[in-house]
Structures are given as C-alpha cells and as structure tokens.
Design an enzyme around this catalytic site. Structure first.
Site, PDB file in Angstrom:
ATOM      1  N   ASP A 116      42.636  -7.076   3.341  1.00 21.87           N
ATOM      2  CA  ASP A 116      44.060  -7.323   3.502  1.00 21.87           C
ATOM      3  C   ASP A 116      44.477  -7.003   4.939  1.00 21.87           C
ATOM      4  OD1 ASP A 116      46.689  -7.923   2.841  1.00 21.87           O
ATOM      5  OD2 ASP A 116      46.663  -6.725   1.010  1.00 21.87           O
ATOM      6  N   GLU A 156      45.549  -9.887  10.083  1.00 16.79           N
ATOM      7  CA  GLU A 156      46.104 -10.630  11.232  1.00 16.79           C
ATOM      8  C   GLU A 156      45.835  -9.954  12.581  1.00 16.79           C
ATOM      9  OE1 GLU A 156      47.866 -11.437   7.501  1.00 16.79           O
ATOM     10  OE2 GLU A 156      48.108  -9.590   8.646  1.00 16.79           O
ATOM     11  N   ASP A 214      51.539 -13.351   1.124  1.00 14.82           N
ATOM     12  CA  ASP A 214      52.538 -12.832   0.189  1.00 14.82           C
ATOM     13  C   ASP A 214      53.705 -13.809   0.064  1.00 14.82           C
ATOM     14  OD1 ASP A 214      50.856 -10.665   0.123  1.00 14.82           O
ATOM     15  OD2 ASP A 214      52.080  -9.423   1.445  1.00 14.82           O
TER      16      ASP A 214
END
Length: 791
Positions: A406, A409, A482
């Site tokens: 997760d 980025e 998300d």
C-alpha cells in the site's frame, strides 16, 4: 537547414545560458497541422550524418540522435547539453535487449534526411528539424509539430539547474489516443484532454501513449509530466525537469504488436501463482487471524469458492516493524492452518514507516530515507536491502503468501499525503523533479528481487496502488486505489482499467464495491447491494478478482438480498479457470493482454474508438458492465464478427450492430464470438482443486477456431525452464471437426489422462455458469492427437 532562435529569459543559474533553446520546424507536405511560429536566421547545422545506429543532426547547441532499435522501434534523443551524462533509466532493460539495432538505409538531400527500416520510414526535415514517422507502405503515422517541436527552458528544481522540456506533435484529425496509466476522469479516448502524469492515490502515471493508428510513443522519463491535447492540432508532452527530450516510437500496427515492443524494451510479465487468479476476500479491516480463519472456514463450509484472505493495515505494534499486536498469537501456525484449507494469505506492508520503528531508525541513521518524509528511499539499493531484511523478508519467512504494498506512490507521512511528493525531494538516483514517478517500480522490483532470492520456489504476488514504466515485469497487480462506492466510482473504473491495460500493464483490479461507502450503513441499503452486485459482476472479469472496502462486513453472505447472484458469478470465475490460466500464459509468453478494450481487436473500426465501457476478456468473451442504477437493459455494440452468442441464452446475433441487451440484476450482458473454443472446468472451490477434472469445451459455431490449453504446476518458476504443457485445440467449422492435438511439454504432477466434454452452443444449450447436462461428445484424451466429427 536547421535553425534556432534565442529567446531571452531571466537568469536562473549561472551554469545555463539565459535563453530558451528552440528548434523551429518548417511545414512539409506530410504534416497534418500547421502550427503558428517564428522563423529566424541562425547558424547552419554543424552536420547531419549517418551513424552506425541511425543518424545524428546538430543545430547550434542541440544534438539530435535517432537510433534504430528494431524494424518497428525508433529511439529519439535531443539535448542542448550533449556532454552531460545521461540520466539513469532503471525501467529499461539493458541495451542489448531493449535496443539491439536493425538494418536500415539512410538517404539525404537538401531538404530531408531519411531512415528506412523494413517497417518504418523516419524523415528529418532539415529546414526546421522536425521528425515525421510513416509506415513502410507510406501511411503517415505521427509528425512532430511543424513550427516549434522541441524546447528546453532553463529552470531550477531542488537547487539544481535543469530544463523544462517539451516536444510537440501534430496528431491526425481522425486518430484516438489511450494509455498514460490510470486516471479518474472517466475518459477513455484522451483526444482534447490534458492529463497530469504524477503519482497519487487512484492516479497512476505511466507515460506510454497508444494510438488507434497503430503506433505507440513512450515518453522516456520519470519526471512530473503533462500530456496536453487541449488544442486538438497540438499534442505535447512537457516534463518539469530533464536534460533531454527522450522518447521511443513503436509501430505495430496492431496494438498487441506495439505492447509487445514495449515489453521487449522494459520487461516481460511473469506468471502469477495460479491461486492469484481466484477470489480475494478482503475488507478494512480484519483485526486478527482468528477472525480471518473463521471467515475462511465459513467459505469452505458453504462451498463458496475462495483462494485468498487479506490482512489489511494496523496488524502491527509499530508501523514498519514485523511485530504483531496482541490480537495475534502464533502467526506461523495460523497461516499453516489456512494453507491446510487451501487458502492463501496476503498482508498489508507499507513503505511509509513510523519514526518509532526500528526499520525507520536504521534507515535514518544511514540517511536512506526520503528527506522530510517518513518513507524509505527505494531508489537506493542499500535502502531496499534494509527494508526487505527488517520487514517483508521476516513476514515471508512466517509463511505469508503475498504482500499488499500500500501507499506505493509514495505517501510522505500520516495522515495521507502523497501527491507527487518526490518532485520536491532529492533522491539517491537524482533530482526528485526528474524522478517523481519512479518509486513504485523500484519499490516493487526490490521486493520481488529479494523475495526470489529468499524463496525461489514460491511465485511472487504483490498488490500495489501505483505503477510506472517497466513494472509489468514484476509479479505485481495494481489496484485502482481508494475509490468511491458509487455508480460514479464504478463507471470511472472501467475506462481507467482499460487505459491501464493499454499502458502495457496486464494485471489490474479494483475494490469491488468501492473503498469509501456512500453512508455509514451501506449493507442495509438495497441500493448499495445492487451497486455491489453490478461491481462484483464486472470484477469477475477483471484480471484479478478481489473485493475490498471500508465496510463493517464484506463477505458474500453479508449482502443477503443478492448473495445467490454473487455466489453464481464467483462459481463462474472458477469454472473459467482453464481459460483464464491459459490466457495468463499468453501474457507471459506472447505479451498478450487479458482485459482488452475493443480498439485492440477492432482498431480500424471508428465505432470502437470511444467505447470505454465494453471490453473483451481474452479472445472469446465480450463483457458489458452495467453502470447505472436500476438498469434492466444496456446498449451493447457488437463489433464485426461472423456471429455473437448470448452467453446466457445461446441465441446468435449478427456482428457490426448496436443492440439493446437484457440486463436484469442477475445478468451482466456477455457475448461470445463465433469461432471461440471456451474451456470450462468443473465446479471447484479453489484454483488448484481437481486438476484432472473433466473440461467442458464450448464450441461457438460460425467460424474456425483455435485455443491452446496451458497447464503447469501452479507455483514456482520451473515453467520458465520449460516445465509446462500445452494442448492445442482446433475447430474446423465447415466440416464440424474438432482436433485436440498432441500435448507438448510436461511438468511434475501433470494430469496424463483427462476427459473433454464437447458442447456445441445453441439456443438454450451450453449456456450460463452451470455444467452442461449432456454433451454432444465426450473424448478421453491421453496426450496424443484426437479428431472428432461433432454434430
């Protein structure tokens, strides 16, 4: 001749002249758009000459190198500082693989210099320096703008002198363009749009552009970049930092061919473990392995297919260290218990670290964190080593089967902050403005490399929220982030996923149902259960099949009003496992793409160019998600084909038409192309169950057909050494002859003998998810070629 003009600029740095270096381009007969610009006197070119790899042209301070990589791939690099060392490109394979060279011819006259390969013709227009690309047959493909193509604006980024670089192109009036990663605008065809290429949650930057004209353009930088086609005649890429304009031009002409060239340069996609093509059960969040084991056991007791359970975040005592909180007892023993039930387990692991964690403190002491952030510097090889040794490596040793990477980025600190955050940092690899987007590649690649070194017999599976050029060579699936649990959210995932597929990355998924619920009690809301059902139907035909969201419960039985529909689609996914796993082999061996926008297979049909809500799932199945509330029908475009069969009824329809398809809640419109051979396995509850079970071959008449049925051990990398088998299956329509060819290859545990049940699909026959009651023929197969006339 090549000319340049100097345009005065404020002083930025003494090391760069106070100018913008601009090459002017003259109009030519092959240009598709005349851009306004200047033409000024300037020094003549120093030279335009043939080189061993292509040609080199020099005008003032700009040096332009054109390299012939293959017959279909051209590398263009132009720089105002030819003496400056080239920036690293870790997404590229080594030059022998990515740009081996090919035969070409070189001709030159007073106006042009031309390179020709067996597939392409590249013309340098000497008066203004712009490039044009044509196919060998003379079709115009792409032209650099014929006024001002390449510009280099001196700027300062993070205390370093660099350039803001731009290249302008003149696209055709009639072409459509795609790719560029995954974005949430809902657009499919990016003509007329501006797209920011900068990593963020739900927004994935991959600077690969694909055109309906049959070419691809890979903008070869990790810098924060804009694609800009607001003025339809002007299509430009602008990056905020770089030493050069650098891109690859690739020609198919079919899009599969373009993506093959891209993966040949940046890496081919491996097979995922077979279980990863099954169903992932997840939510935010399970609070213990006791809870996870209980849910897995209920799936098994109710005979609902399942392959993976997911442990989301906050399992830790301190984020960044592999120590579980008090809800967890004997983790290794619990994982072993799951494995005995043929359930795999994935755990959330972040690159974002708590400053109190030991992992953070070790990295901090060695100055191997991203400055001003709580994330390790994945561009630093030593930092990747430390990260693995302190966190995922220890978890892998416990028996976890997959990592959910997760915040890739990355995000810089908690709470969530991660909008292209590397652009303002210095990294081990260089200026973050130039390497804004590279983190997810090096993060996932580092985990894969260490995993394979530690446990080479276990295939890598990673789930991550971001991606970059070359990341398809990692055993990693990207999920769309998300997203909202709404029809708006669902409808935006479909074109987002299709553009992601056109960005060269074949494995992608979404949070079925969306991550953010529409309100605090979604499960009690019939409207949300309807939305979840439509999303689940769509997710069944995503490359990776996974439910997740911020909901108190998220298991299939939690959706009481629609559970039978959900279970039926889950079982359909597992019946299609022989088809899906064979397609996975095509991905690995042929650079295939499973989730296919219609433009991939009907590129010259303008009706497909803007269709971002339909796709092919492999060569056979046309998928048409229902994206509106309370819908009972939806419009479907059936592309040209001898016929299409309704998967649910067996009714045959003509291709090349729009229809209004029935779409009651339990039925997402699915159509199968004539000439398809669709292998469907027995009803199973996990992907590797009953490999010797009978396979139903559904034959969709109206055209000849072929399918290669692939099998291997389901895990490990022996398949790369030839340990796999292929059974070629052929259908000759005019004679009604089915040929099951001799099996090639073998592997440990192979099923030597199997039964094929042959079903000729027709109205009411060979339809839906269930096993067909009576076959047209049954064939006992022992590995040797068999012919059968089927009536």
């Amino acid at each position: 001749m090549l000319r340049r003009v100097r345009v005065s600029q404020p002083s930025v740095c003494a090391s760069i002249p106070r100018s913008v270096v601009v090459l002017l381009l003259a109009a030519s007969t092959i240009a598709t758009a005349q851009m306004p610009g200047q033409k000024a006197d300037g020094p003549p070119p120093e030279q335009v000459e043939q080189t061993s790899h292509g040609l080199r042209a020099t005008a003032g301070r700009e040096v332009l190198d054109i390299t012939v990589c293959t017959d279909s791939v051209i590398h263009v690099v132009a720089t105002p500082e030819p003496s400056a060392p080239a920036s690293p490109r870790p997404w590229m394979l080594d030059a022998q693989q990515s740009c081996p060279g090919a035969q070409f011819t070189f001709t030159q006259d007073a106006k042009t210099a031309i390179l020709k390969t067996a597939q392409l013709e590249v013309t340098l227009h000497i008066e203004r320096g712009n490039l044009s690309f044509r196919s060998a047959s003379g079709e115009s493909l792409l032209n650099e703008g014929n006024s001002v193509p390449r510009t280099y604006e001196p700027v300062e980024q993070n205390g370093e002198a660099t350039y803001r670089v731009t290249d302008r192109f003149s696209p055709s009036m009639t072409e459509a363009v795609y790719g560029l990663g995954q974005h949430q605008s809902g657009m499919f065809n990016y003509r007329g749009a501006t797209v920011e290429l900068a990593q963020n949650n739900t927004d994935v930057a991959i600077p690969l552009l694909i055109s309906s004209k049959g070419y691809g353009l890979m903008w070869n930088t990790a810098a924060f970049t804009w694609f800009d086609n607001r003025f339809p005649l002007d299509m430009k890429f602008t990056s905020i930092a770089g030493k050069s304009v650098d891109y690859y031009f690739m020609y198919g002409p079919e899009i599969d061919g373009v993506l093959h060239e891209y993966r040949t340069m940046t890496g081919h996609t491996p097979m995922l473990p077979k279980w990863a093509y099954g169903f992932f059960q997840s939510k935010d969040r399970y609070v213990s392995l006791d809870e996870i084991r209980g849910i897995a056991q209920r799936y098994r007791q109710q005979h609902i297919p399942l392959d993976a359970m997911v442990q989301d975040w906050f399992w830790w005592k301190t984020e960044g260290d592999p120590e579980f909180n008090s809800n967890y007892h004997d983790v290794a023993q619990d994982l072993e218990a799951l494995h005995k039930e043929h359930v795999h387990a994935m755990i959330s692991v972040w690159g974002l670290l708590d400053p109190k964690s030991e992992t953070y403190q070790v990295l901090d002491a060695k100055h191997e964190l991203v400055s001003g952030a709580h994330v390790y510097d994945a561009t630093n090889p030593e930092a990747r080593d430390i990260y693995w040794e302190h966190l995922p490596g220890k978890l892998l040793a416990q028996g976890w089967d997959a990592f959910w990477l997760d915040s890739a980025e990355p995000e810089e600190y908690w709470p969530h902050m991660g909008d292209a955050m590397l652009r303002s940092r210095q990294l081990a690899i260089g200026n973050g403005a130039e390497f804004t987007n590279v983190f997810p590649l090096l993060h996932t690649l580092g985990v894969q490399d260490h995993w394979k070194a530690q446990d080479p017999d276990k295939r890598v599976f990673l789930l991550t929220r971001s991606a970059f050029l070359g990341q398809q060579r990692v055993g990693a699936t990207v999920w769309s982030g998300d997203v909202y649990g709404s029809y708006w959210g669902l409808s935006h995932q479909v074109p987002g996923g299709l553009n992601f597929a056109l960005s060269g990355y074949p494995y992608w998924t979404t949070d079925i149902g969306g991550y953010w619920p529409p309100h605090n009690d979604p499960l009690a809301d019939p409207a949300y259960q309807e939305l979840y059902t439509r999303w689940f139907e769509y997710g069944t035909f995503s490359p990776i099949f996974r439910t997740h969201g911020h909901r108190p419960q998220n298991e299939l039985w939690s959706y009481d009003k629609v559970e039978p529909i959900l279970v039926n689609y889950d079982r359909l996914r597992y019946r299609l496992m022989p088809y899906i796993y064979s397609l996975a082999w095509k991905v690995a061996s042929e650079d295939y793409t499973i989730q296919r926008p219609l433009v991939m297979d009907w590129r010259t049909d303008p009706n497909t160019w803007n269709l971002g809500d339909q796709f092919m799932f492999g060569p056979a199945i046309l998928v048409n998600p229902v994206l509106k509330a309370n819908a009972t029908k939806r419009n479907v475009y059936l592309p040209a084909a001898p016929a299409w069969y309704d998967f649910w009824t067996g009714k045959s329809l003509n291709g090349g038409q729009d229809i209004e398809a029935d779409a009651p809640l339990e039925r997402m419109p699915l159509f199968v192309r004539a000439g398809s051979i669709l292998p469907m396995g027995p009803q199973i509850e996990y992907a590797t169950q009953d490999p010797s079970g009978p396979i139903e071959l559904r034959i969709y008449r109206g055209a000849d057909g072929a399918f290669n049925l692939y099998e291997d051990a389901g895990d490990g990398y022996e398949y790369e050494k030839g340990q796999h088998s292929i059974i070629p299956i052929r259908w000759e329509d005019h004679t009604g002859t089915l040929t099951i060819g001799a099996r090639t290859g073998s592997f440990q545990g192979i099923t030597e003998s199997r039964k094929f049940r042959i079903v000729l699909v027709g109205d009411g026959r060979g339809v839906g998810a269930d096993v067909t009651g009576s076959a047209n023929a049954e064939i006992s197969y022992e590995g040797k070629e068999v012919h059968a006339n089927i009536q």
